[in-house]
Motif scaffolding. Sequence first.
Motif, PDB file in Angstrom:
ATOM      1  N   LEU A   4     -28.339  23.836 -26.523  1.00 38.08           N
ATOM      2  CA  LEU A   4     -27.601  23.736 -27.400  1.00 38.08           C
ATOM      3  C   LEU A   4     -28.632  24.171 -28.634  1.00 38.08           C
ATOM      4  CD1 LEU A   4     -25.292  20.601 -26.955  1.00 38.08           C
ATOM      5  CD2 LEU A   4     -24.989  23.263 -26.179  1.00 38.08           C
ATOM      6  N   VAL A   5     -28.289  25.240 -29.627  1.00 41.70           N
ATOM      7  CA  VAL A   5     -29.234  25.391 -30.518  1.00 41.70           C
ATOM      8  C   VAL A   5     -28.642  25.136 -31.857  1.00 41.70           C
ATOM      9  CG1 VAL A   5     -30.692  27.249 -31.325  1.00 41.70           C
ATOM     10  CG2 VAL A   5     -30.195  27.470 -28.983  1.00 41.70           C
ATOM     11  N   PHE A   6     -29.547  24.536 -32.850  1.00 43.14           N
ATOM     12  CA  PHE A   6     -28.978  24.175 -34.007  1.00 43.14           C
ATOM     13  C   PHE A   6     -29.918  24.639 -34.941  1.00 43.14           C
ATOM     14  CE2 PHE A   6     -27.342  21.049 -31.107  1.00 43.14           C
ATOM     15  CZ  PHE A   6     -26.012  20.667 -31.673  1.00 43.14           C
ATOM     16  N   GLN A   7     -29.670  24.821 -36.415  1.00 42.80           N
ATOM     17  CA  GLN A   7     -30.329  25.326 -37.457  1.00 42.80           C
ATOM     18  C   GLN A   7     -31.817  25.045 -37.564  1.00 42.80           C
ATOM     19  OE1 GLN A   7     -28.208  25.124 -41.068  1.00 42.80           O
ATOM     20  NE2 GLN A   7     -26.480  26.689 -40.340  1.00 42.80           N
ATOM     21  N   ASN A   8     -31.833  23.658 -37.326  1.00 44.61           N
ATOM     22  CA  ASN A   8     -33.277  23.243 -37.383  1.00 44.61           C
ATOM     23  C   ASN A   8     -33.437  21.862 -36.724  1.00 44.61           C
ATOM     24  OD1 ASN A   8     -32.961  21.128 -39.607  1.00 44.61           O
ATOM     25  ND2 ASN A   8     -32.214  22.959 -40.635  1.00 44.61           N
ATOM     26  N   GLN A   9     -34.496  21.378 -36.571  1.00 50.00           N
ATOM     27  CA  GLN A   9     -34.765  19.978 -35.676  1.00 50.00           C
ATOM     28  C   GLN A   9     -34.029  18.712 -36.511  1.00 50.00           C
ATOM     29  OE1 GLN A   9     -35.982  20.275 -32.520  1.00 50.00           O
ATOM     30  NE2 GLN A   9     -35.054  18.210 -32.417  1.00 50.00           N
ATOM     31  N   THR A  10     -33.914  18.914 -37.834  1.00 45.18           N
ATOM     32  CA  THR A  10     -33.448  17.747 -38.531  1.00 45.18           C
ATOM     33  C   THR A  10     -32.144  17.465 -38.396  1.00 45.18           C
ATOM     34  OG1 THR A  10     -33.321  19.042 -40.492  1.00 45.18           O
ATOM     35  CG2 THR A  10     -35.569  18.083 -40.242  1.00 45.18           C
ATOM     36  N   ALA A  38     -38.895  29.119 -32.883  1.00 47.26           N
ATOM     37  CA  ALA A  38     -39.691  27.869 -33.034  1.00 47.26           C
ATOM     38  C   ALA A  38     -39.176  27.060 -34.200  1.00 47.26           C
ATOM     39  CB  ALA A  38     -41.147  28.308 -33.528  1.00 47.26           C
ATOM     40  N   ASP A  39     -38.528  27.466 -35.306  1.00 48.02           N
ATOM     41  CA  ASP A  39     -37.865  26.951 -36.403  1.00 48.02           C
ATOM     42  C   ASP A  39     -36.587  26.154 -36.293  1.00 48.02           C
ATOM     43  OD1 ASP A  39     -36.807  29.122 -36.406  1.00 48.02           O
ATOM     44  OD2 ASP A  39     -36.979  29.396 -38.732  1.00 48.02           O
ATOM     45  N   GLU A  40     -36.088  26.212 -34.840  1.00 50.41           N
ATOM     46  CA  GLU A  40     -34.594  25.848 -34.674  1.00 50.41           C
ATOM     47  C   GLU A  40     -34.792  24.653 -33.830  1.00 50.41           C
ATOM     48  OE1 GLU A  40     -31.641  29.571 -34.257  1.00 50.41           O
ATOM     49  OE2 GLU A  40     -33.105  29.550 -32.835  1.00 50.41           O
ATOM     50  N   GLY A  41     -33.583  23.798 -33.829  1.00 50.61           N
ATOM     51  CA  GLY A  41     -33.698  22.482 -33.153  1.00 50.61           C
ATOM     52  C   GLY A  41     -32.860  22.745 -31.774  1.00 50.61           C
ATOM     53  N   THR A  42     -32.996  22.007 -30.820  1.00 48.80           N
ATOM     54  CA  THR A  42     -32.369  22.165 -29.727  1.00 48.80           C
ATOM     55  C   THR A  42     -32.088  20.704 -28.922  1.00 48.80           C
ATOM     56  OG1 THR A  42     -34.391  22.351 -28.457  1.00 48.80           O
ATOM     57  CG2 THR A  42     -33.532  24.435 -29.048  1.00 48.80           C
ATOM     58  N   LEU A  43     -31.090  20.933 -28.059  1.00 50.14           N
ATOM     59  CA  LEU A  43     -30.912  19.572 -27.099  1.00 50.14           C
ATOM     60  C   LEU A  43     -30.451  20.275 -25.761  1.00 50.14           C
ATOM     61  CD1 LEU A  43     -27.973  17.324 -28.619  1.00 50.14           C
ATOM     62  CD2 LEU A  43     -30.354  16.892 -27.924  1.00 50.14           C
TER      63      LEU A  43
END
Length: 531
Positions: free
Chosen positions: A298-304, A229-234
């Motif tokens: 694609l998963v990033f550390q957080n949405q920002t 839930a706390d990760e950012g995605t594309l």
Amino acid sequence: MTTTAAPTSAAPTTITAASTTTTAAPTRTTAAPTTTTAVPTTTIASPTTTTPAVPTTTAAPAGPQEPPTVNEGSRDVSFSLQRPFESALSDSDSPEFQSLADEVTREVNNGYKLRFPGTFSRSLVRSFTNGSVIVDLTVVFTNLTVVPNGTVAVETLIQALATGTTNLAVIVSTITLSQTASTAAPTTTTAAPTTTTAAPTTTTAAPTTTTAAPTTTTAAPDSTESPAADEGTLDLSFSLTRTFQSSLSDPTSPAYRVLTNEVTREVNKGYRFFFPRTYSRSVVRSFRNGSILVEMILVFQNQTVVPTGVLAEQALQALISSGITNLTGLDLSTITARQTASTAAPTTTTAAPTTTTAAPTTTTAAPTTTTAAPTTTTAAPDSTESPAADEGTLDLSFSLTRTFQSSLSDPTSPAYRVLTNEVTREVNKGYRFFFPRTYSRSVVRSFRNGSILVEMILVFQNQTVVPTGVLAEQALQALISSGITNLTGLDLSTITATTTTSGGPTLKMTTTTAFCLPIFLTVIKGLLFST
């Protein structure tokens, strides 16, 4: 008178080899003194002289292809190259062996020297074996205490091979390392001959060799966990021009798992190169028919820290064009990245039972399920509005080696609109890659005969951020050469960018820009132009 000497018996000779200590200094091995005690006799035997040999070993400086010395530390590395094996690669004296060894060690040395400038010494190829081409390599450091751990060694090797100027086609999942102890050559201690009058006795200590068993460390496979839930995605999708098999629709099939491993490995390698501090991993959602349509997250550390879809698309295009990411058959024109759609959970509303006193009738409303329809966001076409008074501009022109049609002189014709859309799309894609924070859009002014002379306006946020004409020209040349911008027939020698004649301050190239421009273009070319 005859005197007969009593028989003389020499006592057993005991030789104790002293322990050998290997340090960074030259190795000196000294045999322990040999003590010989003769039994007293009536005849005086000649004195016994024991001279222990004192061998001295001095390590010679190691050459570029020499094995590690006793004072150095090293790691054994192996990985596979995706190329056919030639029998000549089994012969270390063959030109084929020497050529490939030079290519491999050059890339490995460049990467490790960049990461460990004070402690890395060299690398050397031990062998090439069949399957496709298995490389057995040793990386050598100045001493055992500075040899990096397995994780750092793997990351450095991947980076070195991914950013090299040659296309080695390393299969990253095959990289393995083992800790190789600094192993001294076999030590032979020979006591000097011990001479007594009874009989000469020569004792030689057998050589003792101790070799530490290698420990093999294999990099763990990439995680394929769904984003938290706390990760950012594309969302990312693209097509592979390969034959679709029905088994690719089944996530439990071997074919699905094999293709998943290949796609996630290559995508992760590329995006970790572009976003080393923020990118985490990729997850395959599905494979569909057409040829093979790949849908991923694609998963990033957080949405920002999630990049824009446009930047993610351009990054993957550049990675594929440069060979850093190697996915056979990937169609660059099909790459699409967009913000992950937020799907609302189904909402179930149940009316409470209604009781009427006139009669014990209980009425229960049927459950009502409301599901939010998925929202699809399509990027709006690029604006072609003329620049506003507070925006900055540059005039850009270039020639396309295509046949000019008279309809291209008419801004209302379909041919004019089609070419306008193509030119503005590709020019915008390139300049947004180079100037992501300041570039706005491009506007076609006209198409003229010769072959097709394109005249445009580049629009920036304001006049203070407009680059010089020289920088704009060199940027477009690099973008076309690297494949980030794709305009068929664009003649690089015709690219001209000048300050818009409608007025506004003229920017001069600052000292910083003049200094950094060649470096920046060299870095771009080094990353994107694989030979």
